[in-house]
Design an enzyme around this catalytic site. Structure first.
Site, PDB file in Angstrom:
ATOM      1  N   LYS A 115      30.518  38.224  50.822  1.00 19.60           N
ATOM      2  CA  LYS A 115      31.051  39.440  50.199  1.00 19.60           C
ATOM      3  C   LYS A 115      30.237  39.844  48.977  1.00 19.60           C
ATOM      4  CE  LYS A 115      35.079  37.474  49.346  1.00 19.60           C
ATOM      5  NZ  LYS A 115      35.066  36.128  49.936  1.00 19.60           N
ATOM      6  N   ARG A 168      43.911  38.560  46.961  1.00 20.28           N
ATOM      7  CA  ARG A 168      44.016  37.326  47.743  1.00 20.28           C
ATOM      8  C   ARG A 168      45.433  36.919  48.090  1.00 20.28           C
ATOM      9  NH1 ARG A 168      38.806  33.843  46.163  1.00 20.28           N
ATOM     10  NH2 ARG A 168      37.654  35.634  45.443  1.00 20.28           N
ATOM     11  N   ARG A 214      25.255  26.382  49.151  1.00 21.07           N
ATOM     12  CA  ARG A 214      25.425  27.029  47.848  1.00 21.07           C
ATOM     13  C   ARG A 214      25.711  25.995  46.760  1.00 21.07           C
ATOM     14  NH1 ARG A 214      29.739  31.769  47.402  1.00 21.07           N
ATOM     15  NH2 ARG A 214      31.250  30.158  47.018  1.00 21.07           N
ATOM     16  N   ARG A 273      28.038  25.117  41.485  1.00 21.85           N
ATOM     17  CA  ARG A 273      29.308  25.688  41.029  1.00 21.85           C
ATOM     18  C   ARG A 273      30.379  24.613  41.081  1.00 21.85           C
ATOM     19  NH1 ARG A 273      30.867  31.300  43.878  1.00 21.85           N
ATOM     20  NH2 ARG A 273      32.841  30.185  44.030  1.00 21.85           N
ATOM     21  N   ARG A 306      40.159  25.580  48.730  1.00 24.09           N
ATOM     22  CA  ARG A 306      39.945  27.039  48.767  1.00 24.09           C
ATOM     23  C   ARG A 306      40.123  27.605  50.169  1.00 24.09           C
ATOM     24  NH1 ARG A 306      34.474  27.033  46.566  1.00 24.09           N
ATOM     25  NH2 ARG A 306      34.277  29.273  46.730  1.00 24.09           N
TER      26      ARG A 306
HETATM   27  P1  ADP Z   1      35.158  32.456  46.711  1.00 28.67           P
HETATM   28  O1  ADP Z   1      35.173  33.805  47.353  1.00 28.67           O
HETATM   29  O2  ADP Z   1      34.041  31.638  47.221  1.00 28.67           O
HETATM   30  O3  ADP Z   1      36.518  31.813  46.694  1.00 28.67           O
HETATM   31  P2  ADP Z   1      35.050  33.583  44.079  1.00 28.67           P
HETATM   32  O4  ADP Z   1      33.890  33.517  43.178  1.00 28.67           O
HETATM   33  O5  ADP Z   1      35.414  34.906  44.620  1.00 28.67           O
HETATM   34  O6  ADP Z   1      34.745  32.558  45.207  1.00 28.67           O
HETATM   35  O7  ADP Z   1      36.334  32.988  43.347  1.00 28.67           O
HETATM   36  C1  ADP Z   1      36.285  31.752  42.669  1.00 28.67           C
HETATM   37  C2  ADP Z   1      37.689  31.327  42.229  1.00 28.67           C
HETATM   38  O8  ADP Z   1      38.243  32.320  41.331  1.00 28.67           O
HETATM   39  C3  ADP Z   1      38.725  31.230  43.338  1.00 28.67           C
HETATM   40  O9  ADP Z   1      38.653  29.992  44.009  1.00 28.67           O
HETATM   41  C4  ADP Z   1      40.026  31.401  42.542  1.00 28.67           C
HETATM   42  O10 ADP Z   1      40.384  30.230  41.836  1.00 28.67           O
HETATM   43  C5  ADP Z   1      39.652  32.442  41.521  1.00 28.67           C
HETATM   44  N1  ADP Z   1      39.958  33.818  41.983  1.00 28.67           N
HETATM   45  C6  ADP Z   1      39.080  34.832  42.180  1.00 28.67           C
HETATM   46  N2  ADP Z   1      39.710  35.944  42.589  1.00 28.67           N
HETATM   47  C7  ADP Z   1      41.030  35.641  42.665  1.00 28.67           C
HETATM   48  C8  ADP Z   1      42.212  36.363  43.025  1.00 28.67           C
HETATM   49  N3  ADP Z   1      42.186  37.646  43.396  1.00 28.67           N
HETATM   50  N4  ADP Z   1      43.381  35.705  42.979  1.00 28.67           N
HETATM   51  C9  ADP Z   1      43.463  34.442  42.589  1.00 28.67           C
HETATM   52  N5  ADP Z   1      42.396  33.696  42.245  1.00 28.67           N
HETATM   53  C10 ADP Z   1      41.193  34.276  42.273  1.00 28.67           C
END
Ligand code: ADP
Length: 188
Positions: free
Chosen positions: A13, A88, A127, A133, A144
């Site tokens: 994404k 989410r 990654r 990370r 996750r």
């Molecule tokens: P990924 O898509 O690989 O999960 P992101 O960088 O988008 O990674 O998100 C990293 C972390 O940030 C998530 O695992 C979560 O803890 C938090 N996060 C990001 N966006 C949200 C959201 N909309 N709601 C809840 N937690 C979020």
């Protein structure tokens, strides 16, 4: 145009969203990036989110809706936003819908990035070694993916019932996927 990018962790994404943002001249907003930056800088938001993120869990809907509200208040967001992984949970989907409605807007499209599980695990492992990370360690990745299946997959159904979802096969080269994204959106 307001556009939501939806899909499991590692679906690409962020990569496609950045290209699309440039192409459309819209800001890209990724809650994951914003939260990681807050953690790095040790802001109050970062202090609240850190442990939850590192465990691979979702931060609260309240925190997310607060940052979305702030983002939408920015002048740069007035013509639309590319929301990258921002929604989410179902309460977040409803909350973002309400925030957009206050501005007379709605989520115009939802792009779903479709990737099989084995491919996702391989990408996340790659990654992890490249970006180190904290939330890409194997245990956090498993949490996750579970959070995605239990809390985010229903969001796809929620948008599907509203007829806003465009599915993109997100396996292939970055260029091929970008072409599919453009085709799905009907842009050149
Ligand atoms: P990924 O898509 O690989 O999960 P992101 O960088 O988008 O990674 O998100 C990293 C972390 O940030 C998530 O695992 C979560 O803890 C938090 N996060 C990001 N966006 C949200 C959201 N909309 N709601 C809840 N937690 C979020």
């Amino acid at each position: 145009m307001d556009l939501l990018l939806l899909g499991p962790p590692g679906a690409g994404k962020g990569t496609q969203g950045a290209r699309l943002a440039e192409h459309l001249g819209l800001p890209k907003f990724a809650t994951g990036d914003l939260l990681r930056d807050a953690v790095r800088r040790g802001t109050p938001l970062g202090l609240k989110a850190r442990a939850v993120m590192e465990a691979g869990q979702l931060v609260s809907d309240e925190i997310i809706l607060g940052v979305v509200r702030d983002e939408l208040a920015k002048p740069a967001a007035s013509r639309g936003v590319i929301f990258d992984g921002v929604v989410r949970t179902i309460p977040q989907a409803k909350g973002v819908e309400a925030l957009l409605a206050e501005l007379g807007r709605r989520m115009d499209h939802v792009l779903f990035f479709d990737v099989p599980d084995e491919e996702l695990l391989a990408r996340l492992e790659r990654r992890r070694t490249l970006e180190s990370r904290a939330d890409d360690d194997p245990d956090a990745v498993a949490v996750r993916l579970k959070a995605y299946r239990e809390q985010t997959a229903p969001v796809l159904d929620w948008y599907e019932q509203r007829g806003e979802v465009l599915r993109v096969d997100a396996v292939g080269s970055i260029e091929d996927i970008a072409t599919r994204v453009h085709e799905a959106l009907g842009i050149s």
